[in-house]
Design a protein around this motif. Structure first.
Motif, PDB file in Angstrom:
ATOM      1  N   LEU A 199       0.824  -1.219   0.000  1.00  0.00           N
ATOM      2  CA  LEU A 199       0.000   0.000   0.000  1.00  0.00           C
ATOM      3  C   LEU A 199       0.856   1.265   0.000  1.00  0.00           C
ATOM      4  O   LEU A 199       0.599   2.192  -0.768  1.00  0.00           O
ATOM      5  CB  LEU A 199      -0.950   0.010   1.201  1.00  0.00           C
ATOM      6  N   VAL A 200       1.872   1.317   0.852  1.00  0.00           N
ATOM      7  CA  VAL A 200       2.677   2.539   0.902  1.00  0.00           C
ATOM      8  C   VAL A 200       3.599   2.648  -0.308  1.00  0.00           C
ATOM      9  O   VAL A 200       3.882   3.749  -0.782  1.00  0.00           O
ATOM     10  CB  VAL A 200       3.444   2.707   2.232  1.00  0.00           C
ATOM     11  N   TRP A 201       4.057   1.521  -0.833  1.00  0.00           N
ATOM     12  CA  TRP A 201       4.844   1.550  -2.076  1.00  0.00           C
ATOM     13  C   TRP A 201       3.977   2.076  -3.220  1.00  0.00           C
ATOM     14  O   TRP A 201       4.387   2.980  -3.950  1.00  0.00           O
ATOM     15  CB  TRP A 201       5.391   0.162  -2.404  1.00  0.00           C
ATOM     16  N   HIS A 202       2.781   1.527  -3.368  1.00  0.00           N
ATOM     17  CA  HIS A 202       1.887   1.958  -4.447  1.00  0.00           C
ATOM     18  C   HIS A 202       1.503   3.423  -4.287  1.00  0.00           C
ATOM     19  O   HIS A 202       1.454   4.165  -5.270  1.00  0.00           O
ATOM     20  CB  HIS A 202       0.638   1.080  -4.499  1.00  0.00           C
ATOM     21  N   LEU A 203       1.244   3.851  -3.066  1.00  0.00           N
ATOM     22  CA  LEU A 203       0.929   5.252  -2.796  1.00  0.00           C
ATOM     23  C   LEU A 203       2.033   6.147  -3.366  1.00  0.00           C
ATOM     24  O   LEU A 203       1.756   7.113  -4.082  1.00  0.00           O
ATOM     25  CB  LEU A 203       0.820   5.439  -1.283  1.00  0.00           C
TER      26      LEU A 203
ATOM     27  N   ARG B  57      17.088  -0.078  -5.460  1.00  0.00           N
ATOM     28  CA  ARG B  57      17.151  -0.188  -3.999  1.00  0.00           C
ATOM     29  C   ARG B  57      16.041  -1.080  -3.456  1.00  0.00           C
ATOM     30  O   ARG B  57      16.253  -1.832  -2.512  1.00  0.00           O
ATOM     31  CB  ARG B  57      17.094   1.189  -3.353  1.00  0.00           C
ATOM     32  N   PHE B  58      14.860  -0.994  -4.054  1.00  0.00           N
ATOM     33  CA  PHE B  58      13.763  -1.844  -3.599  1.00  0.00           C
ATOM     34  C   PHE B  58      13.931  -3.277  -4.088  1.00  0.00           C
ATOM     35  O   PHE B  58      13.596  -4.210  -3.378  1.00  0.00           O
ATOM     36  CB  PHE B  58      12.414  -1.282  -4.069  1.00  0.00           C
ATOM     37  N   GLY B  59      14.426  -3.446  -5.307  1.00  0.00           N
ATOM     38  CA  GLY B  59      14.656  -4.787  -5.838  1.00  0.00           C
ATOM     39  C   GLY B  59      13.409  -5.656  -5.908  1.00  0.00           C
ATOM     40  O   GLY B  59      13.465  -6.857  -5.637  1.00  0.00           O
ATOM     41  N   LEU B  60      12.297  -5.068  -6.287  1.00  0.00           N
ATOM     42  CA  LEU B  60      11.040  -5.808  -6.334  1.00  0.00           C
ATOM     43  C   LEU B  60      10.981  -6.734  -7.550  1.00  0.00           C
ATOM     44  O   LEU B  60      11.638  -6.488  -8.555  1.00  0.00           O
ATOM     45  CB  LEU B  60       9.863  -4.821  -6.371  1.00  0.00           C
ATOM     46  N   PRO B  61      10.164  -7.768  -7.464  1.00  0.00           N
ATOM     47  CA  PRO B  61      10.057  -8.724  -8.569  1.00  0.00           C
ATOM     48  C   PRO B  61       9.085  -8.264  -9.664  1.00  0.00           C
ATOM     49  O   PRO B  61       8.350  -9.069 -10.226  1.00  0.00           O
ATOM     50  CB  PRO B  61       9.531  -9.979  -7.866  1.00  0.00           C
TER      51      PRO B  61
ATOM     52  N   GLY C 263       1.697  -0.638  -9.584  1.00  0.00           N
ATOM     53  CA  GLY C 263       0.685  -1.269  -8.749  1.00  0.00           C
ATOM     54  C   GLY C 263      -0.701  -1.341  -9.331  1.00  0.00           C
ATOM     55  O   GLY C 263      -1.506  -2.162  -8.902  1.00  0.00           O
ATOM     56  N   TRP C 264      -1.029  -0.490 -10.317  1.00  0.00           N
ATOM     57  CA  TRP C 264      -2.369  -0.519 -10.885  1.00  0.00           C
ATOM     58  C   TRP C 264      -2.619  -1.863 -11.548  1.00  0.00           C
ATOM     59  O   TRP C 264      -1.822  -2.342 -12.354  1.00  0.00           O
ATOM     60  CB  TRP C 264      -2.556   0.596 -11.919  1.00  0.00           C
ATOM     61  N   GLY C 265      -3.732  -2.478 -11.199  1.00  0.00           N
ATOM     62  CA  GLY C 265      -4.144  -3.721 -11.838  1.00  0.00           C
ATOM     63  C   GLY C 265      -3.361  -4.950 -11.429  1.00  0.00           C
ATOM     64  O   GLY C 265      -3.473  -5.986 -12.066  1.00  0.00           O
TER      65      GLY C 265
ATOM     66  N   PRO D 166      12.754  -1.610   5.767  1.00  0.00           N
ATOM     67  CA  PRO D 166      11.523  -0.830   5.915  1.00  0.00           C
ATOM     68  C   PRO D 166      11.730   0.683   5.821  1.00  0.00           C
ATOM     69  O   PRO D 166      10.804   1.417   5.507  1.00  0.00           O
ATOM     70  CB  PRO D 166      11.008  -1.229   7.301  1.00  0.00           C
ATOM     71  N   GLY D 167      12.931   1.164   6.068  1.00  0.00           N
ATOM     72  CA  GLY D 167      13.210   2.584   5.970  1.00  0.00           C
ATOM     73  C   GLY D 167      13.107   3.140   4.561  1.00  0.00           C
ATOM     74  O   GLY D 167      12.985   4.354   4.374  1.00  0.00           O
ATOM     75  N   LEU D 168      13.143   2.257   3.574  1.00  0.00           N
ATOM     76  CA  LEU D 168      13.064   2.704   2.184  1.00  0.00           C
ATOM     77  C   LEU D 168      11.751   3.409   1.869  1.00  0.00           C
ATOM     78  O   LEU D 168      11.723   4.320   1.038  1.00  0.00           O
ATOM     79  CB  LEU D 168      13.246   1.528   1.221  1.00  0.00           C
ATOM     80  N   PHE D 169      10.672   3.004   2.515  1.00  0.00           N
ATOM     81  CA  PHE D 169       9.366   3.586   2.194  1.00  0.00           C
ATOM     82  C   PHE D 169       9.349   5.095   2.438  1.00  0.00           C
ATOM     83  O   PHE D 169       8.977   5.872   1.569  1.00  0.00           O
ATOM     84  CB  PHE D 169       8.244   2.914   2.995  1.00  0.00           C
ATOM     85  N   ALA D 170       9.756   5.500   3.637  1.00  0.00           N
ATOM     86  CA  ALA D 170       9.736   6.931   3.969  1.00  0.00           C
ATOM     87  C   ALA D 170      10.767   7.693   3.137  1.00  0.00           C
ATOM     88  O   ALA D 170      10.506   8.822   2.710  1.00  0.00           O
ATOM     89  CB  ALA D 170       9.984   7.131   5.458  1.00  0.00           C
TER      90      ALA D 170
END
Length: 173
Positions: free
Chosen positions: A47-51, A77-81, A88-90, A104-108
């Motif tokens: 949710l916070v990443w998509h925001l 830095r996030f290294g998401l798949p 995030g849409w859809g 977790p500090g990456l979000f802020a």
């Protein structure tokens, strides 16, 4: 409404998102951030990443700039798949479930970068810029002002959702 009033309102509204995001992730473990109320629900991390991603993508478009996600290396830095242009849409439940986070500090930090870019754009806008039509496929056509309100609305909704899930996480303990 004057340009200064519109600017002040937008800056205040986006600042409220910037202030709220760190609070929703502060003190939570990676397991807490990735906990889903049910198998198809969104977790706080997504949710916070998509925001931040939706705000980043749309503000970058309005500013005719590359997103912070790509330009400032957040994607690495996030290294998401996900593909680099994912926002995030859809996304399916499985895609949300594949989200991982090591820091977790990456979000802020990421959202702070996005916020700074948003504030810089808002500072440059005048009444003519707010009124500029950017998408004529809608009735009425979408203006810069309408798009900014849409970005803000989406961010506020997702922040509220993340706050709600955080409450559920805390009640589980």
């Amino acid at each position: 409404m004057t340009t200064e009033t519109a600017r002040d309102l937008m800056l205040d509204a986006f600042e409220r998102i910037r202030e709220g995001l760190p609070k929703v992730v502060d003190g939570l473990s990676v397991d807490d951030l990735l906990w889903r109320p049910d198998a198809d629900a969104n977790h706080i991390a997504w949710l916070v990443w998509h925001l931040a991603r939706q705000q980043d993508d749309q503000v970058a478009h309005l500013a005719s700039e590359e997103s912070a996600w790509l330009a400032d290396g957040w994607v690495d830095r996030f290294g998401l798949p996900y593909p680099p242009d994912a926002h995030g849409w859809g996304m399916s439940s499985e895609e949300v479930g594949s989200f991982t986070i090591a820091d977790p500090g990456l979000f802020a930090e990421y959202h702070s970068d996005v916020h700074d870019r948003t504030a810089a754009l808002v500072e440059r806008l005048d009444a003519d810029a707010y009124a500029k039509v950017i998408d004529e496929r809608w009735d009425p056509p979408v203006t810069v002002a309408a798009r900014l309100v849409s970005v803000l609305d989406d961010a506020a909704k997702h922040l509220g959702q993340a706050e709600y899930v955080r409450g559920l996480v805390e009640r589980r303990r």
